[in-house]
Design a protein around this motif. Structure first.
Motif, short mmCIF file in Angstrom:
data_model
loop_
_atom_site.label_atom_id
_atom_site.label_comp_id
_atom_site.label_asym_id
_atom_site.label_seq_id
_atom_site.Cartn_x
_atom_site.Cartn_y
_atom_site.Cartn_z
N MET A 83 0.85 -1.32 0.04
CA MET A 83 -0.10 0.01 0.18
C MET A 83 0.43 1.07 -0.03
O MET A 83 1.81 1.51 0.77
N VAL A 84 0.23 2.28 -1.09
CA VAL A 84 1.74 3.20 -0.77
C VAL A 84 0.74 4.36 -1.04
O VAL A 84 -0.14 5.01 -1.45
N ASP A 85 1.43 5.49 0.06
CA ASP A 85 0.64 6.24 0.58
C ASP A 85 2.14 7.17 0.52
O ASP A 85 2.96 6.76 0.22
N GLU A 86 1.42 8.89 0.86
CA GLU A 86 3.07 9.86 0.82
C GLU A 86 4.00 10.25 -0.49
O GLU A 86 4.78 9.96 -0.64
N GLU A 87 3.04 9.52 -1.59
CA GLU A 87 3.62 10.12 -3.29
C GLU A 87 3.27 11.01 -3.47
O GLU A 87 1.90 11.33 -3.57
N GLU A 88 3.46 11.46 -4.61
CA GLU A 88 2.99 12.74 -4.85
C GLU A 88 2.33 11.95 -6.09
O GLU A 88 1.69 11.44 -6.10
N LEU A 134 -2.16 17.87 -12.22
CA LEU A 134 -2.44 18.39 -13.52
C LEU A 134 -1.28 19.20 -14.91
O LEU A 134 -0.95 19.39 -15.41
N ASP A 135 -0.32 19.17 -13.45
CA ASP A 135 1.15 19.46 -13.99
C ASP A 135 1.90 18.32 -15.00
O ASP A 135 2.49 17.36 -13.56
N THR A 136 2.36 18.48 -16.56
CA THR A 136 2.89 17.37 -16.96
C THR A 136 3.80 16.73 -15.74
O THR A 136 4.20 15.42 -15.77
N ASP A 137 4.63 17.52 -15.90
CA ASP A 137 6.17 17.19 -15.11
C ASP A 137 5.87 16.48 -13.50
O ASP A 137 6.63 15.50 -13.50
N LYS A 138 6.08 16.96 -13.30
CA LYS A 138 5.12 16.45 -11.31
C LYS A 138 4.32 15.21 -11.52
O LYS A 138 4.65 14.10 -11.05
N ARG A 139 3.07 15.06 -12.85
CA ARG A 139 3.20 14.06 -12.81
C ARG A 139 4.05 12.61 -13.39
O ARG A 139 3.98 11.26 -12.83
N LYS A 140 5.23 13.00 -13.90
CA LYS A 140 5.85 12.01 -14.92
C LYS A 140 7.06 11.81 -13.31
O LYS A 140 6.98 10.66 -13.10
#
Length: 313
Positions: free
Chosen positions: A106-111, A116-122
């Motif tokens: 179970m993964v929490d505390e990640e971005e 909506l920002d392409t770089d942040k999503r990547k």
């Protein structure tokens, strides 16, 4: 990547028979009269955060303290070891030695995967890779993620399709499922989320329906009290919509009366829906109550699940 896969394959063979999920863990309806029960590590979060329990011993704790032979890990307790393959191989051996299956990371505390920002999503997608790799070594069948992002469902749809779709493509190469839990806001809108799953159209993308997280107006979605939740997706409807894609079920519990019945969640109704579906995975105990100890809550939840399940026979 090929060398890493070879290394993992060689170093986990000893644990494979136990830690890999059963062939029917995510498949057809069980012939068993009793459910398969697992323990979500979050049920003991107070003890792990207080360091009165060591996360390294989670498999042993589940088996020896609660008689549960399948576990669901929470990444927060292993942040310092996220990319340490030696550590995860040792964890796999620990589980194998106890006769315990490792099911879910179970993964929490990640971005946010729906940023909506392409770089942040990547970056968010790539930051999840290490947990897919850890899950692979452990022998888990799935990694549970949060499908969050800032914006309305309409604004987030394209970003979620991209972020979740990319992560699922990566995980599929490792034969790991990505599963989405109802964790509040749009993620608790089962109709919207199943639409995302259908649009991604990858058999390695699924769900982890939680009995208690159906609040549409608060992140994390707790429906424990009406105080902070004014808009609730009907839990029975949400469960029915998520179950066809489910790789696990999270049996959330908060409080119990003197007869051992959960006082917040309609357990007989929700377990009945699971029982009558084609779901054949594990039902994971996830106790979050504050008015009793974590061990008491885990044991009460296990006893309730088993008692209600028997009543269906």
């Amino acid at each position: 990547m090929n060398s890493r896969r070879t290394f993992i394959k060689k170093t986990t063979l000893a644990a494979a028979a136990i830690s890999m999920p059963s062939l029917y863990a995510c498949g057809n309806k069980s012939k068993s009269n009793m459910p398969k029960i697992s323990l979500a590590q979050w049920s003991l979060n107070r003890a792990f955060f207080a360091k009165t329990l060591d996360p390294v011993n989670f498999a042993s704790i589940a088996k020896n303290d609660y008689g549960i032979s399948a576990v669901e890990y929470v990444n927060q307790f292993y942040a310092d070891n996220a990319t340490d393959e030696k550590f995860w191989n040792e964890m796999a051996v620990r589980a194998s030695d106890e006769g315990v299956q490792s099911l879910i990371m179970m993964v929490d505390e990640e971005e946010k995967l729906g940023d909506l920002d392409t770089d942040k999503r990547k970056k968010a997608v790539e930051d999840h890779y290490k947990w897919v790799n850890a899950a692979k070594i452990l022998g888990c069948h799935s990694v549970r993620v949060n499908a969050f992002g800032e914006g309305s469902p309409d604004e987030l749809e394209a970003s979620l399709l991209d972020g979740i779709g990319r992560l699922t493509e990566y995980a599929a190469k490792e034969e790991i499922h990505i599963i989405i839990e109802n964790h509040g806001l749009h993620t608790s809108n089962a109709s919207f989320m199943t639409g995302i799953i259908k649009a991604v159209d990858n058999p390695y993308l699924g769900t982890l329906p939680d009995f208690g997280n159906w609040c549409l107006n608060a992140e994390w979605g707790s429906t424990e009290t009406a105080k902070n939740c004014t808009n609730i997706y009907p839990p029975d409807e949400g469960l029915k919509e998520f179950l066809p894609y489910a790789k696990g079920v999270s049996a959330k519990s908060y409080a119990f009366d003197a007869n051992g019945n959960e006082t917040v969640i309609e357990y007989p109704k929700l377990l009945g829906i699971v029982k009558n579906s084609d779901f054949d995975g594990h039902i994971g105990i996830e106790f979050e109550g504050e008015n009793m100890s974590e061990p008491q809550g885990i044991k009460a939840t296990k006893a309730l699940i088993e008692r209600i399940w028997k009543s269906f026979i």
